[in-house]
Design an enzyme around this catalytic site. Structure first.
Site, PDB file in Angstrom:
ATOM      1  CG  ASP A 353      -2.430   0.155   0.768  1.00  0.00           C
ATOM      2  OD1 ASP A 353      -2.785   0.288  -0.383  1.00  0.00           O
ATOM      3  OD2 ASP A 353      -3.158   0.687   1.667  1.00  0.00           O
ATOM      4  CG  ASP A 413      -8.567   0.289   3.151  1.00  0.00           C
ATOM      5  OD1 ASP A 413      -7.380  -0.295   3.041  1.00  0.00           O
ATOM      6  OD2 ASP A 413      -9.039   1.402   2.390  1.00  0.00           O
TER       7      ASP A 413
END
Length: 502
Positions: A353, A413
């Protein structure tokens, strides 16, 4: 199913694009001549380098609007002398530049120029160097809004321009927070229920074989975790270069996976209802009629979303429902065997990420991160990847008038920390520890989400949520295990494995 996780996470990735454009979005506040006066706001696009608009309506100067949309105002001969004196003038777009129109309007006494466009509003960008003498405000407005203004407010309309700043906080973030925490908590709990059934099946030889036939879980090992992250990286890069083709592959996979996930979630609920259990037999197999109708409903929901996916007014609701079902089913189905695998998965995806959000801008030619580019649709592609929870921004602003901006949260997420929450819940079931790991990890996830909101508001740019969610959940789980003196067992997992057979 794995294709849905190629973008493991981005947080409000389109919000950073919104903030860049917002300086050129403003509001035309129009007031009719009735008693009491009727008012209405309309979207405008202006160039903040040419003119600075006030941020509020306090002490605003209103101008009478003169509708000259029958002309494009490319010469002074197009309008009678004195018609524009001290007025706000609206003319049609075309034939000459914005600044040429503005110079003519200013020379005829106009105090404001509105340019009506029948096409999509775009940024105003002309060479201002040759038009330094032009000082009146220039704004682009939709032609349909001019027609609506006449219909709602009448022919005598007073207008003013202003550009309020974007609100620091939007209530759509609260909705996103509730959806995320609910999905993670419910997915973890569902995984614990499945684990309890598995334990009962192992303890009861008569139920063991039946349970194995129903079991559809997939267990990640450290090797498969590493392989999975490598595949994520490759797929993200492929999307960056071949987006306009692969986006439809992802849309197709999402429709199939979300329909199956919605079916599994609703079937689990229907299974608890002791009514309507009539069955039919086909090819020596029996199936409940209500499950057939449920399958048709889930397929229809996915098809409707696919057809109307670009309808921003309501399609986001269906996408969120399908997305939540997908995340729930993924958290319940994909099992981490121990805390070691959780640390490897969350740690690698955190690095993934951060790299694709913060490091890749130094590599790409346009200086944009690959993650943000793919999230927004590279090269202006109108098709968006259906791998996010979307909630429209609720606070009134120029952006909500000009478009329908969304707050976004990637499925990753929810799923990635959710796998750790699910492992904590299963460990609670295996060790009979009164849900302490599950509750602590869920609270840590909620704290990580709040921290993400705070950083987002302070930095005013898209954030990789895993940067905050991973440390919060991993550290909290470790502290609980250390405090209970169960770290070794928590790290290696229980001796009981779902795939074990005598």
């Amino acid at each position: 199913m794995f294709a849905q996780l190629i973008l493991s996470t981005w947080w409000n990735s389109e919000l950073c694009d919104l903030l860049q454009v917002a300086a050129d979005e403003g509001i035309l506040h129009a007031s009719g001549s009735g008693v009491p006066p009727v008012t209405k706001d309309y979207c405008i696009i202006y160039n903040s380098n040419w003119v600075s608009l006030p941020k509020t309506l306090d002490n605003a100067t209103f101008r009478t609007l003169e509708n000259l949309t029958s002309t494009v105002l490319c010469s002074t001969a197009e309008v009678p002398s004195g018609l524009m004196k001290d007025k706000a003038v609206v003319v049609m777009r075309g034939n000459c530049t914005f600044l040429e129109k503005a110079r003519i309007a200013q020379s005829l006494g106009a105090k404001m120029l509105l340019i009506a466009s029948k096409s999509r509003l775009s940024a105003i960008s002309d060479n201002k160097t040759d038009f330094e003498d032009v000082t009146i405000p220039i704004a682009l407005i939709r032609y349909n809004d001019i027609l609506d203004m006449q219909l709602v407010l009448g022919n005598e309309v007073n207008v003013t321009l202003y550009s309020p700043p974007l609100p620091e906080f939007d209530y759509s973030m609260v909705v996103i927070f509730l959806i995320a925490v609910f999905t993670v908590a419910l997915g973890g709990y569902w995984s614990g229920v499945a684990e309890l059934e598995n334990l009962k099946a192992v303890a009861s030889p008569g139920e063991r074989e039946t349970r194995w036939k129903k079991e559809e879980n997939v267990t990640f090992t450290p090797v498969t975790v590493i392989l999975f992250v490598v595949i994520c990286c490759v797929m993200l890069v492929l999307l960056y270069f071949f987006y306009k083709w692969l986006v439809y592959v992802i849309i197709s996979v999402f429709c199939l996976a979300s329909a199956m996930s919605l079916y599994n979630c609703l079937a689990a609920l229907i299974g608890e209802i002791p009514f309507g259990q009539c069955r039919i037999t086909c090819s020596n197999k029996t199936i409940e009629v209500r499950l057939i109708f449920l399958a048709i409903f889930c397929i229809a929901a996915a098809v409707v979303w696919a057809v109307f996916r670009n309808e921003d007014r309501w399609a986001w609701i269906l996408q969120d429902i399908l997305g939540v079902a997908f995340c729930l089913n993924f958290i319940k189905t994909l099992k981490m065997p121990n805390f070691k695998s959780c640390v490897i998965l969350l740690g690698l995806l955190l690095l993934y990420d951060v790299f694709f959000v913060f490091i890749t801008p130094f590599i790409t030619k346009n200086g944009a991160s690959i993650m943000v580019e793919v999230a927004a649709g590279p090269f202006g592609n109108s098709e968006k990847l259906p791998v996010v929870i979307r909630v429209p921004r609720l606070e009134h602003s120029a952006s909500t008038l000009c478009d329908l901006p969304f707050s976004l949260l990637g499925f990753g997420d929810i799923i990635v920390p959710g796998l750790l929450v699910a492992y904590c819940r299963r460990f609670d079931v295996q060790t009979r520890s009164s849900s302490i790991y599950y509750i602590s990890c869920t609270i840590a996830y909620a704290v990580g989400m709040v921290l993400t909101f705070i950083v987002l508001a302070l930095m005013k740019m898209g954030q990789p949520a895993l940067l905050y969610l991973v440390p919060c959940t991993l550290i909290t789980s470790s502290l609980v295990a250390w405090r209970r003196k169960e770290m070794k067992k928590f790290w290696k997992g229980s001796n009981y494995q779902v795939g074990w057979r005598p």
